[in-house]
Design a protein around this motif. Structure first.
Motif, PDB file in Angstrom:
ATOM      1  N   GLU A 143       0.833  -1.207   0.000  1.00 17.29           N
ATOM      2  CA  GLU A 143       0.000   0.000   0.000  1.00 17.29           C
ATOM      3  C   GLU A 143       0.864   1.252   0.000  1.00 17.29           C
ATOM      4  O   GLU A 143       0.596   2.206  -0.744  1.00 17.29           O
ATOM      5  N   PHE A 144       1.885   1.258   0.843  1.00 15.03           N
ATOM      6  CA  PHE A 144       2.782   2.406   0.942  1.00 15.03           C
ATOM      7  C   PHE A 144       4.041   2.115   0.118  1.00 15.03           C
ATOM      8  O   PHE A 144       4.959   1.436   0.573  1.00 15.03           O
ATOM      9  N   ARG A 145       4.048   2.610  -1.110  1.00 16.62           N
ATOM     10  CA  ARG A 145       5.136   2.332  -2.041  1.00 16.62           C
ATOM     11  C   ARG A 145       5.379   3.564  -2.907  1.00 16.62           C
ATOM     12  O   ARG A 145       4.492   4.418  -3.048  1.00 16.62           O
ATOM     13  N   PRO A 146       6.551   3.679  -3.497  1.00 11.19           N
ATOM     14  CA  PRO A 146       6.806   4.801  -4.411  1.00 11.19           C
ATOM     15  C   PRO A 146       5.815   4.783  -5.571  1.00 11.19           C
ATOM     16  O   PRO A 146       5.564   3.739  -6.168  1.00 11.19           O
ATOM     17  N   ASP A 147       5.257   5.965  -5.889  1.00  8.54           N
ATOM     18  CA  ASP A 147       4.239   6.051  -6.929  1.00  8.54           C
ATOM     19  C   ASP A 147       4.364   7.397  -7.635  1.00  8.54           C
ATOM     20  O   ASP A 147       3.738   8.387  -7.227  1.00  8.54           O
ATOM     21  N   PRO A 148       5.169   7.479  -8.688  1.00  7.23           N
ATOM     22  CA  PRO A 148       5.369   8.757  -9.397  1.00  7.23           C
ATOM     23  C   PRO A 148       4.071   9.355  -9.923  1.00  7.23           C
ATOM     24  O   PRO A 148       3.912  10.586  -9.920  1.00  7.23           O
ATOM     25  N   ALA A 149       3.132   8.526 -10.367  1.00  7.38           N
ATOM     26  CA  ALA A 149       1.867   9.049 -10.876  1.00  7.38           C
ATOM     27  C   ALA A 149       1.070   9.725  -9.768  1.00  7.38           C
ATOM     28  O   ALA A 149       0.457  10.783  -9.982  1.00  7.38           O
ATOM     29  N   ALA A 150       1.066   9.132  -8.566  1.00  6.59           N
ATOM     30  CA  ALA A 150       0.368   9.749  -7.431  1.00  6.59           C
ATOM     31  C   ALA A 150       1.032  11.070  -7.057  1.00  6.59           C
ATOM     32  O   ALA A 150       0.349  12.043  -6.724  1.00  6.59           O
ATOM     33  N   ARG A 151       2.355  11.101  -7.111  1.00  6.53           N
ATOM     34  CA  ARG A 151       3.084  12.345  -6.810  1.00  6.53           C
ATOM     35  C   ARG A 151       2.645  13.455  -7.763  1.00  6.53           C
ATOM     36  O   ARG A 151       2.314  14.569  -7.337  1.00  6.53           O
ATOM     37  N   GLU A 152       2.612  13.142  -9.042  1.00 13.36           N
ATOM     38  CA  GLU A 152       2.234  14.144 -10.039  1.00 13.36           C
ATOM     39  C   GLU A 152       0.793  14.602  -9.844  1.00 13.36           C
ATOM     40  O   GLU A 152       0.496  15.806  -9.877  1.00 13.36           O
ATOM     41  N   ALA A 153      -0.114  13.640  -9.618  1.00 12.25           N
ATOM     42  CA  ALA A 153      -1.532  13.976  -9.492  1.00 12.25           C
ATOM     43  C   ALA A 153      -1.806  14.825  -8.259  1.00 12.25           C
ATOM     44  O   ALA A 153      -2.582  15.794  -8.324  1.00 12.25           O
ATOM     45  N   LEU A 154      -1.203  14.481  -7.129  1.00  7.90           N
ATOM     46  CA  LEU A 154      -1.500  15.224  -5.911  1.00  7.90           C
ATOM     47  C   LEU A 154      -0.903  16.625  -5.963  1.00  7.90           C
ATOM     48  O   LEU A 154      -1.508  17.588  -5.490  1.00  7.90           O
ATOM     49  N   ARG A 155       0.283  16.748  -6.509  1.00  9.13           N
ATOM     50  CA  ARG A 155       0.868  18.090  -6.650  1.00  9.13           C
ATOM     51  C   ARG A 155       0.001  18.954  -7.568  1.00  9.13           C
ATOM     52  O   ARG A 155      -0.178  20.150  -7.312  1.00  9.13           O
ATOM     53  N   LYS A 156      -0.536  18.349  -8.606  1.00 14.32           N
ATOM     54  CA  LYS A 156      -1.418  19.102  -9.495  1.00 14.32           C
ATOM     55  C   LYS A 156      -2.676  19.516  -8.749  1.00 14.32           C
ATOM     56  O   LYS A 156      -3.183  20.641  -8.920  1.00 14.32           O
ATOM     57  N   GLU A 157      -3.198  18.617  -7.898  1.00 15.11           N
ATOM     58  CA  GLU A 157      -4.400  18.928  -7.111  1.00 15.11           C
ATOM     59  C   GLU A 157      -4.198  20.144  -6.224  1.00 15.11           C
ATOM     60  O   GLU A 157      -5.094  20.983  -6.079  1.00 15.11           O
ATOM     61  N   PHE A 158      -3.011  20.261  -5.641  1.00 16.88           N
ATOM     62  CA  PHE A 158      -2.747  21.366  -4.724  1.00 16.88           C
ATOM     63  C   PHE A 158      -2.036  22.545  -5.394  1.00 16.88           C
ATOM     64  O   PHE A 158      -1.647  23.501  -4.718  1.00 16.88           O
ATOM     65  N   GLY A 159      -1.842  22.483  -6.703  1.00 19.09           N
ATOM     66  CA  GLY A 159      -1.212  23.593  -7.403  1.00 19.09           C
ATOM     67  C   GLY A 159       0.258  23.761  -7.092  1.00 19.09           C
ATOM     68  O   GLY A 159       0.761  24.894  -7.025  1.00 19.09           O
ATOM     69  N   ILE A 160       0.960  22.646  -6.904  1.00 15.08           N
ATOM     70  CA  ILE A 160       2.389  22.673  -6.579  1.00 15.08           C
ATOM     71  C   ILE A 160       3.159  22.102  -7.764  1.00 15.08           C
ATOM     72  O   ILE A 160       2.861  20.994  -8.234  1.00 15.08           O
ATOM     73  N   SER A 161       4.136  22.830  -8.265  1.00 18.46           N
ATOM     74  CA  SER A 161       4.887  22.385  -9.433  1.00 18.46           C
ATOM     75  C   SER A 161       5.771  21.193  -9.074  1.00 18.46           C
ATOM     76  O   SER A 161       6.117  20.987  -7.911  1.00 18.46           O
ATOM     77  N   PRO A 162       6.170  20.399 -10.062  1.00 21.68           N
ATOM     78  CA  PRO A 162       7.034  19.241  -9.796  1.00 21.68           C
ATOM     79  C   PRO A 162       8.368  19.609  -9.170  1.00 21.68           C
ATOM     80  O   PRO A 162       8.956  18.808  -8.442  1.00 21.68           O
ATOM     81  N   GLU A 163       8.861  20.821  -9.444  1.00 22.32           N
ATOM     82  CA  GLU A 163      10.184  21.212  -8.954  1.00 22.32           C
ATOM     83  C   GLU A 163      10.162  21.835  -7.565  1.00 22.32           C
ATOM     84  O   GLU A 163      11.212  22.002  -6.940  1.00 22.32           O
ATOM     85  N   THR A 164       8.997  22.193  -7.057  1.00 21.50           N
ATOM     86  CA  THR A 164       8.912  22.899  -5.771  1.00 21.50           C
ATOM     87  C   THR A 164       9.291  21.985  -4.613  1.00 21.50           C
ATOM     88  O   THR A 164       8.708  20.904  -4.458  1.00 21.50           O
ATOM     89  N   PRO A 165      10.246  22.372  -3.769  1.00 23.39           N
ATOM     90  CA  PRO A 165      10.549  21.571  -2.573  1.00 23.39           C
ATOM     91  C   PRO A 165       9.335  21.553  -1.635  1.00 23.39           C
ATOM     92  O   PRO A 165       8.828  22.606  -1.257  1.00 23.39           O
ATOM     93  N   LEU A 166       8.882  20.368  -1.295  1.00 26.33           N
ATOM     94  CA  LEU A 166       7.662  20.231  -0.501  1.00 26.33           C
ATOM     95  C   LEU A 166       7.919  19.348   0.710  1.00 26.33           C
ATOM     96  O   LEU A 166       8.273  18.180   0.573  1.00 26.33           O
ATOM     97  N   ALA A 167       7.735  19.922   1.893  1.00 27.00           N
ATOM     98  CA  ALA A 167       7.823  19.168   3.144  1.00 27.00           C
ATOM     99  C   ALA A 167       6.424  19.042   3.722  1.00 27.00           C
ATOM    100  O   ALA A 167       5.578  19.919   3.531  1.00 27.00           O
TER     101      ALA A 167
END
Length: 378
Positions: free
Chosen positions: A176-200
């Protein structure tokens, strides 16, 4: 051989660490060997629905928080007499005490307490009284379990002297908890965060021990080094309608830099969107589930040295003293500015550590082995 019958008594079935782990444990205990039931002291919440979805019967005693109930004791005794469990497994102090009373009056079974939190700094006096009483009665259960060495040691300091005291760490579902590049892209798009933005990020319910205020102060220091950084906070009570939290956001000068996303049921997607997870707890941690879940997704952690955080993180992240926001901010900056090749290598080490030492399958095997040994089935 017949199934081993285990009744789990827990205070609630909401979104806490104990409830979540119980649900995950029930999903992995082999049904051909174990017949499980769950009883909640109060009305069940989110996790209660997930337990029922597993096909595990779940009942409630209908208690009100903070109020003892003779009727609840009678109701639990009837449930125990009906189910006739081989093991009564209680979770958290209030359930430990209630389970002790009801089990001793109703059935002959193996009573096992499960302790999770390690300190009681901000606990109400009623909880402290329950813990004090549990300490005096701690030799009565057949065994006491805990999910962290820190919780075991600190309960010993509180006077707990059980006949048998065992540490069985939580486990993470690495599927269930595994690396998922597609989820990363989708969630950042949902919150309006670019792929390059450092996010903590920080995933925790709003509670004093979780130390959201400390995280926000550390985030303000991070922005001095990384003005482009952004911060994502998720958890029960972590929304803009929380006046206390919004005041802290404004005081730290973080308006427009922080996303307060509230409770989310898609934690793996959220974690994949992050470059680093922060666990800034001031006290009270046992086993830091959020850190282990993030690491299983390949996300490194900056955590305070509370509970067993150092044991979980190891050399795959950064561990700093509690309530040291400058140290926490430096740790976050280090993780957020890793070169791509180092980030990839660290992500692999994070996931390998969880898969090797803290997997859900390993935790389920440990509980199954413990129950079988306790009841003489092995």
């Amino acid at each position: 051989m017949s199934q081993l019958r285990v009744l789990h008594l827990i205070t609630a079935a909401e979104t806490g660490g104990a409830e979540t782990f119980l649900c995950r444990l029930l999903s992995r205990l082999p049904r051909e060997c174990f017949k499980s039931r769950v009883v909640c002291m109060v009305r069940p919440g989110h996790v209660g629905g997930r337990i029922r979805a597993l096909g595990i019967p779940l009942a409630t005693l209908g208690m009100r928080r903070g109020l003892p109930s003779v009727g609840a004791v009678r109701k639990l005794m009837e449930m125990l007499q009906d189910f006739q469990p081989d093991v009564v497994q209680t979770w958290l102090h209030h359930a430990d005490l209630l389970g002790l009373v009801a089990a001793r009056l109703a059935v002959e079974s193996n009573l096992v307490w499960n302790l999770r939190n390690s300190r009681l700094d901000a606990a109400p006096w009623t909880t402290r009284a329950v813990v004090w009483l549990c300490a005096r009665l701690s030799r009565l259960p057949e065994a006491v379990l805990t999910n962290s060495e820190t919780a075991r040691d600190q309960h010993r300091a509180l006077g707990f002297r059980p006949r048998r005291f065992e540490v069985l760490p939580n486990g993470i579902d690495c599927g269930e908890f595994r690396p998922d590049p597609a989820a990363r892209e989708a969630l950042r798009k949902e919150f309006g965060i670019s792929p390059e933005t450092p996010l903590a990020g920080m995933l925790a319910r709003h509670a004093p021990m979780k130390n959201h205020a400390g995280f926000l102060r550390a985030a303000a220091l991070v922005l001095k080094e990384l003005p482009e950084a952004r911060f994502l906070l998720c958890g029960t009570g972590v929304t803009q309608v929380n006046r206390e939290l919004m005041a802290q956001v404004n005081q730290a000068g973080l308006r427009g830099r922080v996303i307060l996303a509230g409770y989310r049921q898609d934690a793996p997607r959220v974690l994949n969107a992050l470059d680093a997870l922060c666990v800034p707890s001031a006290y009270g941690e046992g086993f830091p589930n959020a850190a282990a879940e993030a690491m299983s997704c390949g996300v490194p952690c900056a955590a305070t040295d509370t509970g067993d955080a150092a044991r979980v993180v190891g050399d795959t992240g950064r561990v700093v003293p509690p309530n040291d926001e400058p140290a926490l901010s430096r740790a976050l900056v280090e993780l957020l500015t890793l070169p791509p090749d180092q980030r990839t290598a660290l992500a692999g080490r994070c996931r390998e550590r969880i898969a090797t030492e803290f997997s859900l399958d390993a935790a389920a095997r440990a509980y199954a082995s413990f129950y079988e040994e306790l009841t003489g089935r092995r």
